[in-house]
Write a protein that holds these residues in place. Structure first.
Motif, PDB file in Angstrom:
ATOM      1  N   HIS A  77       0.783  -1.258   0.148  1.00 10.41           N
ATOM      2  CA  HIS A  77      -0.071  -0.115  -0.020  1.00 10.41           C
ATOM      3  C   HIS A  77       0.975   1.209  -0.125  1.00 10.41           C
ATOM      4  O   HIS A  77       0.518   2.254  -0.788  1.00 10.41           O
ATOM      5  CB  HIS A  77      -0.807  -0.031   1.313  1.00 10.41           C
ATOM      6  N   MET A  78       1.923   1.263   0.763  1.00  9.37           N
ATOM      7  CA  MET A  78       2.851   2.411   0.970  1.00  9.37           C
ATOM      8  C   MET A  78       3.281   2.658  -0.330  1.00  9.37           C
ATOM      9  O   MET A  78       3.573   3.905  -0.810  1.00  9.37           O
ATOM     10  CB  MET A  78       3.941   2.337   2.273  1.00  9.37           C
ATOM     11  N   THR A  79       3.974   1.454  -0.984  1.00  7.17           N
ATOM     12  CA  THR A  79       4.568   1.514  -2.074  1.00  7.17           C
ATOM     13  C   THR A  79       3.776   2.294  -3.190  1.00  7.17           C
ATOM     14  O   THR A  79       4.021   3.106  -3.989  1.00  7.17           O
ATOM     15  CB  THR A  79       5.299   0.301  -2.479  1.00  7.17           C
ATOM     16  N   GLN A  80       2.549   1.672  -3.196  1.00  8.58           N
ATOM     17  CA  GLN A  80       1.515   2.102  -4.324  1.00  8.58           C
ATOM     18  C   GLN A  80       1.112   3.508  -4.078  1.00  8.58           C
ATOM     19  O   GLN A  80       1.148   4.495  -5.172  1.00  8.58           O
ATOM     20  CB  GLN A  80       0.212   1.383  -4.327  1.00  8.58           C
ATOM     21  N   GLY A  81       1.069   3.959  -3.016  1.00  4.57           N
ATOM     22  CA  GLY A  81       0.727   5.522  -2.708  1.00  4.57           C
ATOM     23  C   GLY A  81       1.836   6.430  -3.007  1.00  4.57           C
ATOM     24  O   GLY A  81       1.664   7.487  -3.541  1.00  4.57           O
ATOM     25  N   VAL A  82       3.212   5.957  -2.615  1.00  2.94           N
ATOM     26  CA  VAL A  82       4.207   6.880  -2.656  1.00  2.94           C
ATOM     27  C   VAL A  82       4.537   7.026  -4.309  1.00  2.94           C
ATOM     28  O   VAL A  82       4.675   8.109  -4.763  1.00  2.94           O
ATOM     29  CB  VAL A  82       5.469   6.275  -2.005  1.00  2.94           C
ATOM     30  N   SER A 155       7.656  15.028   0.330  1.00  6.92           N
ATOM     31  CA  SER A 155       8.466  14.501   1.374  1.00  6.92           C
ATOM     32  C   SER A 155       7.721  14.564   2.654  1.00  6.92           C
ATOM     33  O   SER A 155       7.760  13.464   3.122  1.00  6.92           O
ATOM     34  CB  SER A 155       9.496  14.921   1.450  1.00  6.92           C
ATOM     35  N   ALA A 156       7.144  15.780   2.921  1.00  8.40           N
ATOM     36  CA  ALA A 156       6.223  15.971   4.193  1.00  8.40           C
ATOM     37  C   ALA A 156       5.139  14.887   4.222  1.00  8.40           C
ATOM     38  O   ALA A 156       4.874  14.333   5.311  1.00  8.40           O
ATOM     39  CB  ALA A 156       5.943  17.389   4.507  1.00  8.40           C
ATOM     40  N   ASN A 157       4.414  14.903   3.066  1.00 12.09           N
ATOM     41  CA  ASN A 157       3.071  14.272   3.419  1.00 12.09           C
ATOM     42  C   ASN A 157       3.409  12.668   2.962  1.00 12.09           C
ATOM     43  O   ASN A 157       2.360  11.835   3.429  1.00 12.09           O
ATOM     44  CB  ASN A 157       2.168  14.743   2.125  1.00 12.09           C
ATOM     45  N   LYS A 158       4.463  12.179   2.664  1.00 15.93           N
ATOM     46  CA  LYS A 158       4.747  10.824   2.546  1.00 15.93           C
ATOM     47  C   LYS A 158       5.021  10.131   3.929  1.00 15.93           C
ATOM     48  O   LYS A 158       4.841   8.975   4.163  1.00 15.93           O
ATOM     49  CB  LYS A 158       6.179  10.631   1.864  1.00 15.93           C
ATOM     50  N   ASN A 160       2.670  10.705   6.209  1.00 12.75           N
ATOM     51  CA  ASN A 160       1.379  10.481   6.446  1.00 12.75           C
ATOM     52  C   ASN A 160       0.734   9.182   6.180  1.00 12.75           C
ATOM     53  O   ASN A 160       0.207   9.273   4.836  1.00 12.75           O
ATOM     54  CB  ASN A 160       0.571  11.729   6.305  1.00 12.75           C
ATOM     55  N   PRO A 161       0.889   8.042   6.687  1.00 13.00           N
ATOM     56  CA  PRO A 161      -0.037   6.764   6.098  1.00 13.00           C
ATOM     57  C   PRO A 161      -1.289   7.146   5.818  1.00 13.00           C
ATOM     58  O   PRO A 161      -1.880   6.299   4.727  1.00 13.00           O
ATOM     59  CB  PRO A 161       0.309   5.804   7.347  1.00 13.00           C
ATOM     60  N   ASP A 162      -2.025   7.947   6.130  1.00  9.73           N
ATOM     61  CA  ASP A 162      -3.467   8.021   5.850  1.00  9.73           C
ATOM     62  C   ASP A 162      -3.426   8.535   4.761  1.00  9.73           C
ATOM     63  O   ASP A 162      -4.434   8.495   3.727  1.00  9.73           O
ATOM     64  CB  ASP A 162      -4.413   9.195   7.152  1.00  9.73           C
ATOM     65  N   PHE A 163      -2.657   9.806   4.466  1.00 11.50           N
ATOM     66  CA  PHE A 163      -2.626  10.334   3.133  1.00 11.50           C
ATOM     67  C   PHE A 163      -2.139   9.471   1.972  1.00 11.50           C
ATOM     68  O   PHE A 163      -2.811   9.428   1.046  1.00 11.50           O
ATOM     69  CB  PHE A 163      -1.882  11.551   3.340  1.00 11.50           C
ATOM     70  N   ILE A 164      -1.272   8.709   2.364  1.00 12.95           N
ATOM     71  CA  ILE A 164      -0.535   7.875   1.229  1.00 12.95           C
ATOM     72  C   ILE A 164      -1.531   6.714   0.928  1.00 12.95           C
ATOM     73  O   ILE A 164      -1.738   6.128  -0.064  1.00 12.95           O
ATOM     74  CB  ILE A 164       0.690   7.019   2.047  1.00 12.95           C
ATOM     75  N   ARG A 165      -2.320   6.544   1.980  1.00 11.13           N
ATOM     76  CA  ARG A 165      -3.464   5.425   1.615  1.00 11.13           C
ATOM     77  C   ARG A 165      -4.570   5.932   0.626  1.00 11.13           C
ATOM     78  O   ARG A 165      -4.966   5.294  -0.358  1.00 11.13           O
ATOM     79  CB  ARG A 165      -4.304   5.072   3.076  1.00 11.13           C
ATOM     80  N   VAL A 166      -4.662   7.087   0.687  1.00 11.77           N
ATOM     81  CA  VAL A 166      -5.564   7.791  -0.190  1.00 11.77           C
ATOM     82  C   VAL A 166      -4.865   7.816  -1.595  1.00 11.77           C
ATOM     83  O   VAL A 166      -5.614   7.672  -2.522  1.00 11.77           O
ATOM     84  CB  VAL A 166      -5.909   9.272  -0.016  1.00 11.77           C
ATOM     85  N   MET A 167      -3.767   8.144  -1.586  1.00 10.72           N
ATOM     86  CA  MET A 167      -2.872   8.055  -2.796  1.00 10.72           C
ATOM     87  C   MET A 167      -3.085   6.711  -3.405  1.00 10.72           C
ATOM     88  O   MET A 167      -3.226   6.499  -4.598  1.00 10.72           O
ATOM     89  CB  MET A 167      -1.364   8.646  -2.811  1.00 10.72           C
ATOM     90  N   ALA A 168      -3.064   5.759  -2.762  1.00 11.02           N
ATOM     91  CA  ALA A 168      -2.882   4.298  -3.315  1.00 11.02           C
ATOM     92  C   ALA A 168      -4.403   3.966  -3.618  1.00 11.02           C
ATOM     93  O   ALA A 168      -4.237   3.504  -4.745  1.00 11.02           O
ATOM     94  CB  ALA A 168      -2.490   3.329  -2.120  1.00 11.02           C
ATOM     95  N   GLU A 169      -5.228   4.400  -3.219  1.00 13.90           N
ATOM     96  CA  GLU A 169      -6.653   4.103  -3.624  1.00 13.90           C
ATOM     97  C   GLU A 169      -6.915   4.965  -4.784  1.00 13.90           C
ATOM     98  O   GLU A 169      -7.831   4.439  -5.683  1.00 13.90           O
ATOM     99  CB  GLU A 169      -7.679   4.617  -2.691  1.00 13.90           C
TER     100      GLU A 169
END
Length: 447
Positions: A77-82, A155-158, A160-169
């Motif tokens: 999830h983290m990789t996909q979101g990043v 870099s700052a928003n990476k 935040n796992p909640d934000f990265i989860r949105v990016m992944a979705e």
């Protein structure tokens, strides 16, 4: 907090907890609905909201829900979101490559002039601003500064796992975001440079205020006088930013200024009521627009305000000044996770506003988003950037042009945000429950 809890019971108890998921509240049924709720005195909001919600007929169209993985954030999830975030940053950078330094400088000056901090002849509105002119209006390779800003924001928003989860979705649901893609393809070349240069101005001004609290009072006075001169009434701003009232933010800014002058008088429960009301307003607006998932996510934040009893495991405690004495610290339950949750929840809320890229900036700039090592300062800096953004919007209320002339809204995007935020809020609540079970031998850690 008694008033806040009453408001929650009256409005959210019926609207969030008891109504079927398929029900939503069409704003068209009552064009004055948002005004009635958002502009009522604080003591009347609960009863006004309840009456409004109970009087409406449910919409025929069910709320759309996205299939979002309920598993904890894991490596893929983290990789996909990043990767999605990196792709977005690269795309944004491509939209400023054609800019010259002269063009960037012109855009930066335009933003400062719109804020009434700089006039058309290059004169600053105060000596204090003139003293930090290079900070507010930097010279040199300003296009490189824009690119560096985008990198720092990412870099700052990476963190935040909640934000990265949105990016992944978003990566998984790109086919659903057809309207957002369509608007971006049509308007990005014209609008994105305005948004990114505004982000640099907002970043520099917020950093200046956190470094020197006197700047907060300086711009407060300038903006207050400018609004009076132009006869801009706060009540009229609902059409510009119809979901948050400027005066609900201006009041705590006044308190911040006052406490910087008299630090010994600092209220240990500062922002406890103001922040709860601010979150509650957004939750009601989400409910009115049928975004129940995001409203539920907000409820988790509202239940954990700052200024509570000191608890080592929870991270709670009174509001205090930072060690430098320049900033205020606010301690919610599990401060880092609360800030992560709030950041993603507020972005989801803002996504339903026509010009949401402008409003996203107030949260994504590094001065606000880079809180991972010191989450207690998050809300203080967010309040400063929000107040600046609200005033900028007010001054642009009679200029529906540029980045304020494009409707970016995509219901699929907003509902995706809400679905992810609801799951993230459930994870946050579990963290709070776990922390409360932890022994806390030192209840005086903040006292």
């Amino acid at each position: 907090m008694v008033v806040i809890k009453k408001m929650i019971t009256l409005t959210l108890g019926s609207a969030v907890g008891l109504l079927p998921q398929s029900q939503s509240f069409p704003i068209a049924h009552n064009p004055m609905a948002k005004h009635q709720v958002l502009h009522a005195p604080m003591r009347e909001v609960g009863s006004a909201s309840r009456a409004l919600l109970l009087s409406w007929t449910p919409a025929a169209q069910p709320e759309r829900h996205h299939e979002v993985s309920s598993e904890p954030i894991i490596a893929n999830h983290m990789t996909q979101g990043v990767q999605q975030l990196d792709a977005l940053v690269a795309l944004l950078k491509s939209k400023i490559q054609h800019l010259t330094d002269e063009h960037v400088q012109r855009l930066l000056r335009g933003h400062l002039e719109n804020m009434h901090l700089l006039d058309g002849q290059g004169q600053w509105a105060s000596k204090k601003l003139e003293a930090i002119a290079e900070t507010l209006l930097p010279s040199g390779d300003v296009k490189k500064m824009l690119e560096d800003l985008l990198d720092h924001m990412a870099s700052a928003n990476k963190a935040n796992p909640d934000f990265i989860r949105v990016m992944a979705e978003m990566s998984r649901n790109q086919a659903c975001l057809h309207r957002l893609k369509e608007v971006f393809a049509k308007e990005a070349d014209r609008v994105i440079p305005e948004v990114i240069t505004f982000a640099l101005v907002l970043e520099n001004l917020t950093a200046a205020q956190t470094d020197n609290p006197d700047i907060i009072e300086t711009v407060f006075d300038i903006w207050h006088q400018a609004r009076q001169h132009r006869e801009i009434k706060i009540e009229s701003l609902a059409d510009v930013f119809g979901l948050i009232k400027l005066h609900s933010v201006e009041a705590p800014i006044k308190k911040i200024i006052a406490y910087h002058k008299q630090p010994d008088a600092l209220d240990p429960k500062l922002f406890r009521g103001f922040l709860s009301l601010n979150i509650f307003e957004a939750m009601v607006a989400d409910l009115l627009m049928g975004h129940t998932d995001n409203a539920k996510a907000g409820f988790s934040l509202l239940k954990n305000p700052p200024g509570g009893k000191a608890h080592r495991a929870l991270g709670t405690g009174p509001s205090t000044f930072s060690n430098s004495g320049k900033e205020l610290e606010f301690r919610m339950s599990c401060p880092k996770k609360w800030a992560d949750n709030y950041q993603a929840w507020n972005l989801g809320f803002l996504s339903q506003i026509e010009v949401f890229p402008f409003w996203f900036v107030k949260l994504l700039i590094p001065s606000v988003a880079d809180y991972k090592d010191h989450p207690e300062i998050y809300i203080y800096r967010r309040a400063l950037s929000l107040y600046t953004s609200l005033n900028y919007s007010a001054f642009m209320s009679d200029k529906p042009e540029g980045m304020f002339a494009v409707d970016w809204r995509d219901e699929a995007f907003t509902h995706l945000f809400g679905a992810v935020n609801k799951l993230s809020s459930e994870g946050y609540e579990q963290s709070v429950r776990d922390a409360k079970l932890t022994s806390d031998p030192d209840n005086t850690m903040w006292v």
